[in-house]
Motif scaffolding. Structure first.
Motif, mmCIF file in Angstrom:
data_model
loop_
_atom_site.group_PDB
_atom_site.id
_atom_site.type_symbol
_atom_site.label_atom_id
_atom_site.label_comp_id
_atom_site.label_asym_id
_atom_site.label_seq_id
_atom_site.Cartn_x
_atom_site.Cartn_y
_atom_site.Cartn_z
ATOM 1 N N TYR A 26 57.878 40.474 18.650
ATOM 2 C CA TYR A 26 58.978 39.867 19.668
ATOM 3 C C TYR A 26 58.379 40.088 21.022
ATOM 4 O O TYR A 26 57.793 41.118 21.466
ATOM 5 C CB TYR A 26 60.098 40.809 19.535
ATOM 6 C CG TYR A 26 61.316 40.451 20.439
ATOM 7 C CD1 TYR A 26 61.910 39.321 20.449
ATOM 8 C CD2 TYR A 26 61.574 41.262 21.731
ATOM 9 C CE1 TYR A 26 63.009 38.954 21.450
ATOM 10 C CE2 TYR A 26 62.669 41.090 22.557
ATOM 11 C CZ TYR A 26 63.103 39.923 22.400
ATOM 12 O OH TYR A 26 64.223 39.588 23.245
ATOM 13 N N GLU A 27 58.502 39.032 21.720
ATOM 14 C CA GLU A 27 58.338 38.886 23.194
ATOM 15 C C GLU A 27 59.402 39.069 24.055
ATOM 16 O O GLU A 27 60.421 38.821 23.858
ATOM 17 C CB GLU A 27 57.727 37.516 23.665
ATOM 18 C CG GLU A 27 56.158 37.018 22.688
ATOM 19 C CD GLU A 27 55.116 37.990 23.266
ATOM 20 O OE1 GLU A 27 55.274 38.733 24.162
ATOM 21 O OE2 GLU A 27 54.004 38.070 22.295
ATOM 22 N N ARG A 28 59.036 39.875 25.136
ATOM 23 C CA ARG A 28 60.238 40.176 26.059
ATOM 24 C C ARG A 28 60.919 39.040 26.544
ATOM 25 O O ARG A 28 60.316 37.769 26.886
ATOM 26 C CB ARG A 28 59.727 41.053 27.249
ATOM 27 C CG ARG A 28 59.033 42.390 26.961
ATOM 28 C CD ARG A 28 58.998 43.203 27.879
ATOM 29 N NE ARG A 28 58.704 42.613 29.305
ATOM 30 C CZ ARG A 28 58.660 43.524 30.630
ATOM 31 N NH1 ARG A 28 58.744 44.828 30.489
ATOM 32 N NH2 ARG A 28 58.552 42.764 31.716
ATOM 33 N N ASP A 29 62.367 39.120 26.742
ATOM 34 C CA ASP A 29 63.141 38.106 27.334
ATOM 35 C C ASP A 29 62.890 37.828 28.546
ATOM 36 O O ASP A 29 63.057 38.684 29.445
ATOM 37 C CB ASP A 29 64.440 38.287 26.695
ATOM 38 C CG ASP A 29 65.541 37.345 27.325
ATOM 39 O OD1 ASP A 29 65.106 36.274 27.978
ATOM 40 O OD2 ASP A 29 66.625 37.187 26.957
ATOM 41 N N PRO A 30 62.259 36.691 28.968
ATOM 42 C CA PRO A 30 61.960 36.551 30.336
ATOM 43 C C PRO A 30 63.312 36.197 31.208
ATOM 44 O O PRO A 30 63.181 36.065 32.539
ATOM 45 C CB PRO A 30 61.059 35.200 30.358
ATOM 46 C CG PRO A 30 61.436 34.517 29.118
ATOM 47 C CD PRO A 30 61.700 35.361 28.231
ATOM 48 N N LEU A 31 64.580 36.099 30.768
ATOM 49 C CA LEU A 31 65.609 35.643 31.530
ATOM 50 C C LEU A 31 66.463 36.617 31.868
ATOM 51 O O LEU A 31 67.378 36.523 32.603
ATOM 52 C CB LEU A 31 66.586 34.565 30.521
ATOM 53 C CG LEU A 31 65.685 33.297 30.183
ATOM 54 C CD1 LEU A 31 66.675 32.623 29.398
ATOM 55 C CD2 LEU A 31 65.161 32.712 31.416
ATOM 56 N N ILE A 32 65.872 37.949 31.393
ATOM 57 C CA ILE A 32 66.712 39.282 31.805
ATOM 58 C C ILE A 32 65.877 40.120 32.510
ATOM 59 O O ILE A 32 64.878 40.108 32.549
ATOM 60 C CB ILE A 32 67.271 40.308 30.663
ATOM 61 C CG1 ILE A 32 66.334 40.517 29.758
ATOM 62 C CG2 ILE A 32 68.298 39.142 29.606
ATOM 63 C CD1 ILE A 32 66.752 41.356 28.589
ATOM 64 N N GLN A 123 70.841 48.452 32.709
ATOM 65 C CA GLN A 123 70.084 47.847 33.898
ATOM 66 C C GLN A 123 69.048 47.326 33.142
ATOM 67 O O GLN A 123 68.962 46.139 33.685
ATOM 68 C CB GLN A 123 69.652 48.944 34.773
ATOM 69 C CG GLN A 123 68.979 48.238 35.960
ATOM 70 C CD GLN A 123 68.464 49.559 36.736
ATOM 71 O OE1 GLN A 123 68.647 50.562 36.748
ATOM 72 N NE2 GLN A 123 68.171 49.236 38.089
ATOM 73 N N PHE A 124 68.119 47.688 32.404
ATOM 74 C CA PHE A 124 66.997 46.908 31.558
ATOM 75 C C PHE A 124 67.157 47.344 30.104
ATOM 76 O O PHE A 124 66.509 48.119 29.485
ATOM 77 C CB PHE A 124 65.689 47.688 32.037
ATOM 78 C CG PHE A 124 65.541 47.658 33.569
ATOM 79 C CD1 PHE A 124 65.716 46.410 34.469
ATOM 80 C CD2 PHE A 124 65.283 48.658 34.277
ATOM 81 C CE1 PHE A 124 65.371 46.475 35.669
ATOM 82 C CE2 PHE A 124 65.152 48.774 35.717
ATOM 83 C CZ PHE A 124 65.139 47.725 36.468
#
Length: 676
Positions: A26-32, A123-124
């Motif tokens: 899974y790649e990190r969600d770039p939209l958050i 937050q993250f």
């Protein structure tokens, strides 16, 4: 999502680590938003140890594949989060009856844990950070799966033990013991420092739980909205002599996790709140949520709006997308050119407990450039942060001489500014005494000494109607107590909190779980909790209520820079109170307890204890309320009384008079001048 789908999802995530087969990469969600990249400075042996530590959760046949992936994460992000294992379902506080458990107490813990990781709350969320830039719920996603599995299998005579996010295991105990005991970051004292923490966090062997993040008690920004509202109102009374703050200007910074509450609190308090924030994502999030009313990246517009709203005496909030240093220096320029002081009250809520890893950004660089520099050249980034802290203090000092009233919000701002060389220490004073007081010293400390602090509850039904009912129950209890306490030092606090609870629905405070906070003393907390328990028993409430509080409370935390900054008998550096708090709650019936190293002012600067308690309508729950909540408040009031606080001495004397079971050592007054 249909109820059957929710149950199926919860059953899946309670089934244990998904290793056969492994989930796809899974790649990190770039939209958050994501946590800043860390630079722990590991050598080759440290790197091997970090990967080995992470792989302990997995069978050997997965090690080659996962080892390469974890090395990449460690090199790229400075920590192994195990993104592959993040559940691809909606994580939130689901109704308590949907969790697949053997004891309802475990379901209550799951409800709270999952709320802390709700993307609307955290937050993250992909880094398991709830607030404060690095306040972890857990250290990695493998721990998430294992904790939920253990909780789903937990019985009423067993206790789950967590070491800094790591589920050590389930152990036999008793039905009266906590179902969960959490410790976070408990370091040998000589090694409790930021440098050692950064390395050990990268190794995956310790974790900074902040306060309510790592103890599963966070309820979204509502908690800090209420605390900040009370702080601003009482600052107006103490510093300006005013009950009405219309037309007064409050300058501060930070719209991230906890600090995002400042704009809302300013409006509720009736003043003009101007909050600087360098992250456009954070500004837009708070604007879209309605927590901040206006935004601009133009300082000319900020100054014009301040002048306009001062004349109109309009309660509003303005987000300045830019660096707080630039805002303070512009206010200095305005005074020098016009003689007009455009700020009355000031503070700071950036995450200065973590200033060199994304908690504070230097002036002169964009947000993106700052984050890149933090990763590529952390030494230079640190120097720029220190220079900015000095500039910020210089501007605040100048404005303070003209009449600005400034206080430290317990976020280590003054501590880190002093370490950077800013002129913020008073000559000859102790290490924890600064030119500007902690808000606990001047504003909230006397309130804590009365026994008032951030009492919280969560309606585990996840039904807003239950929350409305609890609001009305709490208001009724407070009205009766205020009538009883008319003419006492507690009367104003009851009035403030009755007004708060009456307006809470109007201000739409709920983010995530159906939760509420108010400040109450021992009488109020016990009275409200018993009334909730009765409402569960008679069916007025659909499901149990979960009690908790902020660790930032009467008894919960020892910190010379915040919670115990008004302790003047020499014991401000001692942590007996917080440790005793957690131990005492454990054997008095709390559903879970937590003890942390670290909190709002940073790693190694704080020890704090927290708890959760489920009200299921039983007589047993009512007895636990009387014992646990009574101790939770009286412990801290007794400590503050022994230190000589008049409010605490008065409160303890009344407590002993009302309940013969309390036998508390009260200090005699001592005239120090006779020994000088």
């Amino acid at each position: 999502m249909e109820e059957s789908d929710i149950k199926n999802f919860l059953k899946i995530i309670c089934s244990g680590l998904p290793v056969d087969p492994l989930p796809p990469k899974y790649e990190r969600d770039p939209l958050i938003a994501h946590a800043p990249k860390l630079s722990p400075n590991l050598n080759e042996d440290d790197t091997v140890q970090a990967i080995s530590n992470a792989l302990r959760y997995f069978p050997p046949e997965t090690h080659l594949e996962l080892g390469k992936e974890f090395l990449q994460e460690l090199n790229e992000y400075g920590h192994i989060y195990m993104y592959r294992l993040k559940p691809q379902f909606s994580i939130k506080a689901y109704p308590i009856n949907l969790y697949p458990v053997k004891t309802q107490k475990a379901a209550a813990i799951m409800h709270m844990l999952m709320n802390n990781l709700d993307p609307r709350v955290a937050q993250f969320p992909e880094e398991l950070v709830t607030y404060g830039g690095n306040g972890q719920v857990l250290s990695n996603w493998a721990q998430f799966w294992l904790v939920l599995k253990y909780l789903s299998e937990l019985e009423d005579d067993e206790t789950l033990v967590l070491y800094s996010g790591h589920p050590l295991g389930v152990f036999p105990s008793s039905s009266s013991a906590p179902r969960l005991v959490i410790t976070n970051g408990m370091m040998v004292p000589n090694y409790s420092n930021r440098e050692d923490y950064e390395k050990l966090f990268a190794l995956g062997v310790t974790m900074y739980g902040q306060m309510t993040a790592g103890s599963y008690c966070y309820i979204g920004p509502q908690g800090i909205v209420h605390g900040t509202t009370l702080t601003i109102l009482n600052a107006g009374r103490k510093y300006l002599g005013l009950e009405d703050l219309r037309g007064k200007v409050f300058i501060t910074s930070g719209l991230g996790g906890m600090s995002g509450a400042q704009a809302k609190a300013a409006v509720i308090s009736g003043c003009i709140g101007v909050v600087a924030e360098v992250s456009a994502e954070a500004v837009d999030k708070r604007k879209n949520q309605g927590w901040v009313l206006e935004k601009t990246d133009d300082l000319d517009v900020v100054i014009a709006k301040i002048r306009q709203y001062r004349k109109e005496k309009k309660a509003t909030s303005i987000a300045y997308l830019g660096n707080i240093v630039d805002l303070w220096e512009r206010l200095v320029e305005e005074y020098r050119s016009t003689g007009e002081l455009l700020c009355d009250l000031g503070s700071d809520q950036t995450s200065c407990h973590n200033p060199f890893s994304g908690g504070y950004y230097p002036a002169g660089l964009s947000f993106n450039d700052s984050r890149e520099l933090l990763s590529s050249d952390p030494i230079k980034f640190r120097k720029l942060v220190e220079q900015s802290l000095v500039r910020q203090i210089d501007a605040i000092n100048f404005l303070n001489e003209q009449g600005l009233k400034f206080w430290d919000y317990g976020n280590a701002f003054l501590l880190e500014a002093s370490r950077a060389g800013a002129e913020v220490r008073l000559p000859g004073e102790k290490i924890h005494v600064f030119r500007y007081p902690s808000y606990v010293q001047h504003i909230m400390g006397d309130i804590f000494s009365l026994g008032f602090g951030p009492f919280r509850w969560v309606c585990s039904s996840a039904d807003p109607q239950d929350l409305e009912i609890t609001d009305k129950i709490a208001e009724d209890v407070l009205h009766k107590l205020m009538e009883k306490n008319t003419g006492t030092r507690a009367e104003q606090q009851y009035k403030d909190n009755i007004k708060w609870i009456q307006e809470a629905q109007k201000h739409k405070m709920v983010v995530g779980s159906q939760a509420r906070i108010l400040y109450s003393d021992q009488q109020g907390r016990i009275g409200i909790a018993l009334a909730f328990n009765e409402a569960v028993a008679n069916g007025r409430l659909k499901a149990p209520v979960i009690l908790s509080r902020d660790h930032h409370d009467v008894s919960g935390t020892d910190s010379p820079f915040r919670e115990t900054s008004n302790i003047y008998d020499g014991s401000a550096l001692c942590a007996d109170m917080a440790v005793q708090n957690a131990i005492g709650l454990g054997f008095r019936g709390a559903t879970w307890v937590a003890l942390h190293n670290g909190g709002g002012v940073g790693w190694g600067e704080v020890i704090n204890g927290g708890f959760g308690l489920i009200l299921d309508g039983s007589n047993d729950a009512a007895e636990k309320v009387r014992n646990a909540i009574g101790w939770d408040v009286a412990n801290g009031v007794a400590r503050r009384s022994w230190c000589g606080n008049e409010n605490a001495v008065d409160t303890i004397r009344r407590l002993v008079k009302e309940n013969s079971k309390f036998k508390i050592t009260v200090p005699y007054s001592v005239d120090k001048s006779q020994f000088k």
